[in-house]
Each structure stands twice: as structure tokens, then as C-alpha cells.
Design a protein around this motif. Structure first.
Motif, PDB file in Angstrom:
ATOM      1  N   MET A 166       0.840  -1.185   0.000  1.00  0.00           N
ATOM      2  CA  MET A 166       0.000   0.000   0.000  1.00  0.00           C
ATOM      3  C   MET A 166       0.883   1.245   0.000  1.00  0.00           C
ATOM      4  O   MET A 166       1.886   1.304   0.706  1.00  0.00           O
ATOM      5  N   ASN A 167       0.518   2.224  -0.784  1.00  0.00           N
ATOM      6  CA  ASN A 167       1.224   3.499  -0.749  1.00  0.00           C
ATOM      7  C   ASN A 167       0.830   4.245   0.513  1.00  0.00           C
ATOM      8  O   ASN A 167      -0.350   4.270   0.879  1.00  0.00           O
ATOM      9  N   PRO A 168       1.783   4.859   1.186  1.00  0.00           N
ATOM     10  CA  PRO A 168       1.443   5.610   2.404  1.00  0.00           C
ATOM     11  C   PRO A 168       0.572   6.814   2.077  1.00  0.00           C
ATOM     12  O   PRO A 168       0.604   7.343   0.971  1.00  0.00           O
ATOM     13  N   ILE A 169      -0.177   7.227   3.063  1.00  0.00           N
ATOM     14  CA  ILE A 169      -1.016   8.410   2.940  1.00  0.00           C
ATOM     15  C   ILE A 169      -0.329   9.544   3.678  1.00  0.00           C
ATOM     16  O   ILE A 169       0.027   9.393   4.855  1.00  0.00           O
ATOM     17  N   ILE A 170      -0.126  10.653   2.992  1.00  0.00           N
ATOM     18  CA  ILE A 170       0.465  11.841   3.601  1.00  0.00           C
ATOM     19  C   ILE A 170      -0.448  13.012   3.293  1.00  0.00           C
ATOM     20  O   ILE A 170      -0.752  13.279   2.127  1.00  0.00           O
ATOM     21  N   GLN A 171      -0.880  13.696   4.346  1.00  0.00           N
ATOM     22  CA  GLN A 171      -1.734  14.864   4.182  1.00  0.00           C
ATOM     23  C   GLN A 171      -1.123  16.041   4.934  1.00  0.00           C
ATOM     24  O   GLN A 171      -0.787  15.912   6.104  1.00  0.00           O
TER      25      GLN A 171
ATOM     26  N   ASP B 248       3.693  -1.482   6.206  1.00  0.00           N
ATOM     27  CA  ASP B 248       3.501  -0.716   4.977  1.00  0.00           C
ATOM     28  C   ASP B 248       2.123  -0.073   4.906  1.00  0.00           C
ATOM     29  O   ASP B 248       1.741   0.487   3.886  1.00  0.00           O
ATOM     30  N   ARG B 249       1.383  -0.111   5.995  1.00  0.00           N
ATOM     31  CA  ARG B 249       0.053   0.506   6.041  1.00  0.00           C
ATOM     32  C   ARG B 249       0.138   1.683   7.008  1.00  0.00           C
ATOM     33  O   ARG B 249      -0.079   1.521   8.204  1.00  0.00           O
ATOM     34  N   ILE B 250       0.483   2.851   6.456  1.00  0.00           N
ATOM     35  CA  ILE B 250       0.790   4.036   7.271  1.00  0.00           C
ATOM     36  C   ILE B 250       0.091   5.261   6.707  1.00  0.00           C
ATOM     37  O   ILE B 250       0.081   5.480   5.493  1.00  0.00           O
TER      38      ILE B 250
END
Length: 137
Positions: free
Chosen positions: A1-6, A75-77
Motif C-alpha cells: 500500500m502506498n502511504p497516505i500523507i496529508q 507498509d500501512r501508514i
């Protein structure tokens, strides 16, 4: 999974971040939520203001996530940080780490918040009843 960055001026949405990293393979989800408190260093805080250098912050957060993934095999971040004016009780940062086992999720989450606060170009100004000051994260 691609990390989520906000990086956003909008209120952070914990439930959406948790849902985004959830998966049937996950046995533990750790959430760190930093909120604005009404006092700091002996002063009565009215509100906080955050500034971010987005062009640098985003890749630095990516690098921190990559290191956490490498060290703990997660990898789930998701990492979300607000900027602008934040009132007492509002979340300034939320980090969510999901993994098959809790130990890795706890360690990775702690590493991410500790490293983010000391290396990423996000600045905090405390506006108190007796003045204001930029403070270290």
C-alpha cells in the motif's frame, strides 16, 4: 500500500485515516493523535498557529515512512498534519500505523512522530494570554 500523507488546513479525519490503512491482514492499529492543549510551559494557551514548508515536508515525511517500513516491516501508514490556526482540542497531527502485530505498529508509530517533530519543517507558534512565541516541535 502506498502511504497516505496529508498536509492540510482542514480538520483532520481520524476515522478516514484508520479506514484507509485497515485490511484483513492487520491485527493491530496504532493511532497517535496530537491535540492542542490549553497550557504550555506555565502559560495559558489561547490557540496555535502552524506553518509548513510543504515542498520539503512532504518528501521528508515520505523518507520517515520508508525508514519505519524498512525497520518494522509495516507498509500501512497514514500521516496527516494540519497547518494554519488551530483551536484548543483540535488535532494537529494524526499518525496511523497498521500491522499484523501490535509491537511493530507501536514502534513504527513512535518513530514516525518523534522523527517528524525533530526533522520536518513544520513550525508552531503558541499564542498565549500574555503574548506569543515560536516554539520547538
Amino acid at each position: 500500500m502506498n502511504p497516505i500523507i496529508q498536509l492540510t488546513r482542514e480538520p483532520l479525519k481520524r476515522d478516514e485515516l484508520v479506514a484507509a490503512v485497515s485490511d484483513p491482514t492487520v491485527g493491530g492499529i496504532v493511532v497517535f493523535e496530537g491535540v492542542v492543549r490549553n497550557h504550555a510551559r506555565g502559560k495559558q494557551v489561547r490557540y496555535l498557529e502552524y506553518e509548513v514548508y510543504e515542498e520539503m515536508a512532504y518528501p521528508q515525511i515520505q523518507q520517515i515512512i520508508q525508514e519505519a517500513s524498512k525497520r518494522w516491516g509495516v507498509d500501512r501508514i497514514a500521516v496527516a498534519h494540519r497547518f494554519g490556526r488551530l483551536e484548543i482540542g483540535e488535532a494537529s497531527v494524526i499518525i496511523v500505523v497498521a500491522s499484523p502485530h501490535r509491537a511493530e505498529a507501536f514502534e513504527a508509530c513512535r518513530y514516525i512522530i518523534d522523527t517528524l517533530k525533530t526533522t520536518v519543517p513544520i513550525w508552531k507558534k503558541e499564542v498565549a494570554t500574555d503574548g506569543e512565541a515560536w516554539v520547538e516541535g
